[in-house]
Design an enzyme around this catalytic site. Structure first.
Site, PDB file in Angstrom:
ATOM      1  CB  CYS A  63      49.321  81.756  -9.973  1.00 43.11           C
ATOM      2  SG  CYS A  63      50.485  81.657 -11.340  1.00 43.11           S
ATOM      3  CG  HIS A  64      48.100  81.183  -6.041  1.00 45.81           C
ATOM      4  ND1 HIS A  64      49.311  81.590  -6.532  1.00 45.81           N
ATOM      5  CD2 HIS A  64      48.246  79.883  -5.732  1.00 45.81           C
ATOM      6  CE1 HIS A  64      50.170  80.582  -6.518  1.00 45.81           C
ATOM      7  NE2 HIS A  64      49.553  79.525  -6.027  1.00 45.81           N
ATOM      8  N   GLY A  65      44.374  83.443  -8.168  1.00 39.62           N
ATOM      9  CA  GLY A  65      43.101  84.164  -8.180  1.00 39.62           C
ATOM     10  C   GLY A  65      43.110  85.559  -7.601  1.00 39.62           C
TER      11      GLY A  65
END
Lengths: 412, 185
Positions: free
Chosen positions: B149-151
């Protein structure tokens, strides 16, 4: 008058003013007896039914496969599920007791007469909505009594000439009471209480327009005849509520299945009708009327007619005097009528055989005879007792004073 | 009249008495409403049958080193991963001052079972399920888990190494029933 946040809101949306006018300074006859508590009690029970119902709906499954099990799940597994369900189940009975007392109080003291006809009609409508809601709610646990109650009641519509069978199939959503019937009853059981709230609000609006009746049945003539609603009747209503809720608590905690039918602990079985089938106590008199008539359509018509006729009560009663206290012939006959309803209730709880058939017919004849014959005729011939000049006068001169006090102290 | 004289109700007396009565009545009503509301609120907490399913047993024989499996516990994914010796060493040798949520690897596994890491597989950022439990999935630069999703990246001990996730993957309560079986919850 009002300052701070309440004042800021009130100048934009006058709810504080409205509440103060309708429930604070609202002038109410000062001679209410405890029978006047049952409107407020009914309203509180409505709140109890809706709040417990909304929560129960979260764990109830409205389909034939899971309904019975989900009720057991609520009773056994869900936190306080037993309490919330017993509050809801017994709350229905307590709601009907309060509303029936409220209704009979209205009939005894002539509260339906001009100018309160619409108020009365709205009241009968709330009772009809309550009855439909209660019937559909009773189906939801999907026990044997639920299932066969639903079967019997829906089959009544088959008595309608020509279209009866089509109507019943439409009501069921199938060819018998089954899952589609259950889920539509569940939907309506959730919807109707909110319709009830709306009609109750209209009922309250109407009473704040025409004013309350009182045990003497005479009009308010001066401000001396009234008291402000708050604190006099808020306190009196609260006291009545506490007593009534104590009885409710006794029922819920010590006899939660008193009004229940043991047959409903057996899951619904479409292939076997229970040996004894009867509705909840609050429908028993109507059930007795249904069985008193040896004709399908006739029985169904009279049963629904027994409720519908109440809508015409303001015009069936021709006496100009409201309170039965001042009607020497009507008063005992009212109690005979009440007894005929109790008798019908007893008949409804017994199998239709032997003496019960005859008693059921006698009760039915008097129930309708009283409303359709006695009331219209008696009003024209009966000579009422002399009415008091005002509400204040009998309150002050009769035994309503505290012991040892005299009239002079009380007069302002 | 005598009753009126023995119990006078004057302005100085009447006001505080009315206030106390009002206060007592309102307090009683508030207690009553709270007492009524509590069962309705508690009704919505997990029921007994939900709590009864609150633990699961996981057999470990089939998980070879480097592999991981995902089991469902209380409706949540739990990563059970069999670490290789290299992965254990990597987690052990990381200095604590390099971690944004410092925690020793020994505190995140059970003694004698250092090869097994068991974590709740929900990214502590916004609740996505990180990749990397299967060797075929992307595991990020640290060989642990990588959140698509956001690393966010987690190391082989499930500790947060690359933000935005703020904290380590939580460890569910579990016990070893034998060397080859754990009980979560």
């Amino acid at each position: 008058m009002t300052s701070g946040l309440a004042g800021w809101v009130d100048t934009r949306l006058p709810i504080v003013t409205l509440m103060r006018k309708e429930f604070g300074t609202f002038p109410v006859p000062k001679n209410f007896n405890y029978f006047w508590n049952f409107g407020a009690i009914s309203m509180l029970l409505m709140v109890v039914m809706i709040s417990t119902g909304v929560v129960l709906a979260m764990d109830y499954m409205p389909n034939a496969a899971e309904a019975f099990g989900s009720v057991q799940h609520i009773m056994r597994d869900v936190n306080y599920g037993w309490l919330v369900r017993y509050l809801h189940q017994n709350g229905a009975s307590m709601f009907f007791i309060a509303t029936y007392i409220h209704t009979f109080r209205g009939i005894y003291y002539g509260s339906y007469k001009s100018p309160r006809e619409l108020l009365w009609i709205l009241g009968v409508v709330t009772l009809l909505i309550m009855m439909s809601t209660a019937f559909m709610g009773y189906v939801l646990p999907w026990g044997q009594m639920s299932y066969w109650g639903a079967t019997v009641i829906t089959n009544m519509f088959a008595a309608i000439p020509f279209v009866g069978d089509a109507v019943v199939t439409w009501l069921w959503g199938g060819f018998g009471v089954d899952s589609p019937t259950l889920s539509r009853f569940y939907s309506l059981h959730y919807l109707l209480p909110f319709v009830l709230v709306a009609v109750v609000l209209l009922h309250i609006t109407a009473i704040h327009k025409v004013g309350s009746n009182n045990p003497l049945g005479i009009d308010v003539r001066s401000p001396q005849d009234t008291l402000p609603f708050h604190p006099y009747y808020t306190i009196k209503d609260c006291f009545g509520l506490c007593v009534y809720l104590a009885l409710f608590a006794v029922l819920v905690f010590f006899a939660p299945d008193l009004f229940g039918d043991p047959t409903n602990f057996i899951p619904a079985n479409p292939l076997q009708t229970p040996a004894d089938i009867q509705p909840e106590w609050y429908f028993l008199p109507f059930y007795a009327i249904l069985r008193a008539v040896p004709n399908k359509l006739g029985g169904v018509a009279l049963m629904f007619g027994a409720m519908a006729i109440l809508l015409a009560l303001p015009w069936l009663d021709t006496s100009p005097v409201r309170s039965a206290r001042f009607r020497p012939i009507y008063r005992p006959l009212f109690f005979v009528w009440l007894a005929s309803i109790v008798l019908l209730g007893a008949v409804g709880a017994h199998k239709p055989e032997g003496i019960w058939v005859i008693l059921g017919r006698i009760g039915t004849i008097y129930y309708f005879g009283h409303l359709l014959v006695v009331m219209p005729i008696l009003g024209r011939f009966e000579r009422p007792l002399p009415l008091p000049d005002s509400i204040s006068r009998p309150v002050i001169t009769r035994n309503a004073l505290p012991r040892g006090a005299s009239v002079a102290e009380i007069r302002p | 009249m005598t009753g009126m004289q023995t119990a006078p109700i004057g302005p100085s007396d009447a006001v505080p008495r009315r206030d106390i009565l009002t206060l007592v009545a309102l307090t009683g009503a508030a207690i009553g409403v709270a007492g009524y509301a509590w069962p309705l609120i508690d009704f919505m907490n997990p029921s007994k049958d939900v709590l009864a399913l609150a633990s699961v047993e996981v057999p470990l024989e089939a998980i070879s080193p480097g592999m991981g499996i995902t089991v469902v516990w209380r409706g949540k994914p739990i990563f059970v991963r069999h670490r290789t010796d290299a992965e254990i060493q990597q987690a052990r040798n990381t200095p604590l001052d390099q971690l944004s949520d410092p925690q020793d690897d020994r505190a995140r596994v059970q003694p004698g079972h250092e090869q097994w890491i068991v974590v709740v597989g929900i990214c502590t950022h916004l609740g996505c399920i990180p990749l990397g439990n299967k060797p075929s999935e992307m595991r990020g630069n640290l060989g642990g888990w990588f959140c698509p999703c956001h690393g966010s990246q987690f190391d082989t001990s499930g500790r947060i190494r690359v933000p935005p996730a703020p904290s380590n993957l939580p460890i569910p309560p579990y016990t070893f029933e034998s060397d080859t079986k754990i009980r979560i919850g």
